[in-house]
Design a protein around this motif. Structure first.
Motif, PDB file in Angstrom:
ATOM      1  N   ASN A   7       0.785  -1.231   0.000  1.00  0.00           N
ATOM      2  CA  ASN A   7       0.000   0.000   0.000  1.00  0.00           C
ATOM      3  C   ASN A   7       0.817   1.282   0.000  1.00  0.00           C
ATOM      4  N   ASN A   8       1.909   1.314   0.729  1.00  0.00           N
ATOM      5  CA  ASN A   8       2.589   2.587   0.984  1.00  0.00           C
ATOM      6  C   ASN A   8       3.744   2.893   0.037  1.00  0.00           C
ATOM      7  N   ASP A  40       3.561   4.029  -2.874  1.00  0.00           N
ATOM      8  CA  ASP A  40       3.283   5.280  -3.577  1.00  0.00           C
ATOM      9  C   ASP A  40       3.684   6.503  -2.755  1.00  0.00           C
ATOM     10  N   GLU A  41       3.839   6.312  -1.449  1.00  0.00           N
ATOM     11  CA  GLU A  41       4.196   7.426  -0.568  1.00  0.00           C
ATOM     12  C   GLU A  41       5.705   7.681  -0.549  1.00  0.00           C
ATOM     13  N   VAL A  42       6.488   6.789  -1.140  1.00  0.00           N
ATOM     14  CA  VAL A  42       7.953   6.938  -1.132  1.00  0.00           C
ATOM     15  C   VAL A  42       8.347   7.997  -2.158  1.00  0.00           C
ATOM     16  N   THR A  43       9.096   8.987  -1.715  1.00  0.00           N
ATOM     17  CA  THR A  43       9.524  10.085  -2.598  1.00  0.00           C
ATOM     18  C   THR A  43      10.982   9.926  -2.994  1.00  0.00           C
TER      19      THR A  43
END
Length: 325
Positions: free
Chosen positions: A176-177, A179-182
């Protein structure tokens, strides 16, 4: 080691008779569930969900559950009708660069040992794999199921490493997460590289140790030596379930043997005469031996008494005969 499979490796026109051995073993710690008050083992029964009745093993069948939750019962005849691709041959399909196979696909590893008559061909395949820096992609049936595998070299042995099928590797896109990694800044990447360089080194397997297992073994041993041991009251009545002996039982037997060798065990003599029997059985055996000894002694005393009486009669009859003459 014990061979789990016997067959042959074939590549081109070369056929190498071989045997497979498990290359790894699991050392996970095993604990039993017991009742805290007396250490009695907790047993689970196979019961039917419909009525709670216990089901004998001979009445248990296999069922395939569909996506909508329905069960399809399969019989032995059904399984016999399925395509059987089992064989005693490890067939090499192609030789591929090692880096093309992602390590996530690797499953179980087996050592391949050649028969004496196939030693030369085995050495030829081993050196071909080593010099080409490639692995051999093969198909093999281990434990009745056909699977993909690769042959690779570890030290002086050829290892067969089974591979997972593509649909057995989960898709990382389901996380899930991610996509939150920059994207990090260049300065942050440079600092991370410096950290990596400062901690760089070679992998030394001997430097790693399962400290949890070592700590558990030490804890259990100290409790046993301190007498903090509970014997299950139903231990002698437990049926043989074929379970692998757990760590606690193995340590307990080791300590008992050590004490017996030092003469600290009260059942030492009985233990030496019948290893592998329970203490209860050994205790019963001792009185039986004493009873047998008493019976033997009684018989011996009776024989001596009978002999004395016979001698006395002979002595008494001789004077009587002389007097009559």
């Amino acid at each position: 080691m014990r061979a789990i499979w016997k067959g042959a490796v074939s590549f081109g026109l070369v056929n190498v008779p071989v045997r497979l051995y498990s290359a790894t073993e699991n050392h996970d710690l095993s604990f039993h569930q017991v009742r805290r008050s007396d250490g009695s083992r907790i047993r689970y029964k196979r019961v039917a969900q419909a009525d709670g009745e216990e089901v004998p093993y001979k009445e248990i069948a296999k069922a395939y559950e569909t996506e909508d939750g329905k069960s399809v019962i399969l019989t032995d005849e059904d399984f016999a009708s399925l395509p059987n691709r089992s064989s005693k041959e490890i067939a090499v399909e192609r030789f591929v660069p090692m880096e093309q196979i992602d390590p996530i696909l690797y499953d179980k590893a087996y050592y391949i040992e050649p028969d004496a008559m196939g030693a030369k061909a085995y050495g030829l395949l081993r050196e071909a794999l080593r010099e080409s820096e490639r692995v051999a992609v093969v198909t093999v049936s281990v434990r009745t199921r056909m699977t993909m595998a690769v042959l690779r070299v570890i030290e002086e042995a050829i290892v067969l490493q089974t591979l997972l099928w593509p649909d057995e590797v989960r898709d990382s896109g389901q996380l899930n997460n991610l996509d939150e990694v920059t994207e990090p800044k260049d300065s942050e990447v440079a600092m991370a590289r410096m950290l990596v360089d400062s901690m760089a080194g070679d992998f030394e397997l001997e430097e790693h140790e399962d400290d949890y297992q070592v700590a558990v073994e030490a804890l259990v041993k100290s409790k046993i030596e301190g007498g903090d041991v509970t014997e299950s009251p139903d231990q002698d009545e437990e049926e043989d379930t074929g379970e692998v002996v757990d760590l606690l039982a193995a340590l307990q037997r080791s300590v008992d043997r050590a004490k017996s060798s030092r003469g600290e065990s009260s059942d030492k003599e009985s233990d030496e005469s019948s290893k592998g029997t329970t203490k209860k059985a050994a205790t019963k055996k001792a009185p039986a031996q004493k009873t047998a000894a008493k019976k033997t002694a009684a018989k011996s005393t009776a024989k001596k008494s009978t002999a004395k009486k016979a001698t006395a009669k002979k002595s008494a009859s001789k004077p009587a005969a002389k007097k009559a003459g």
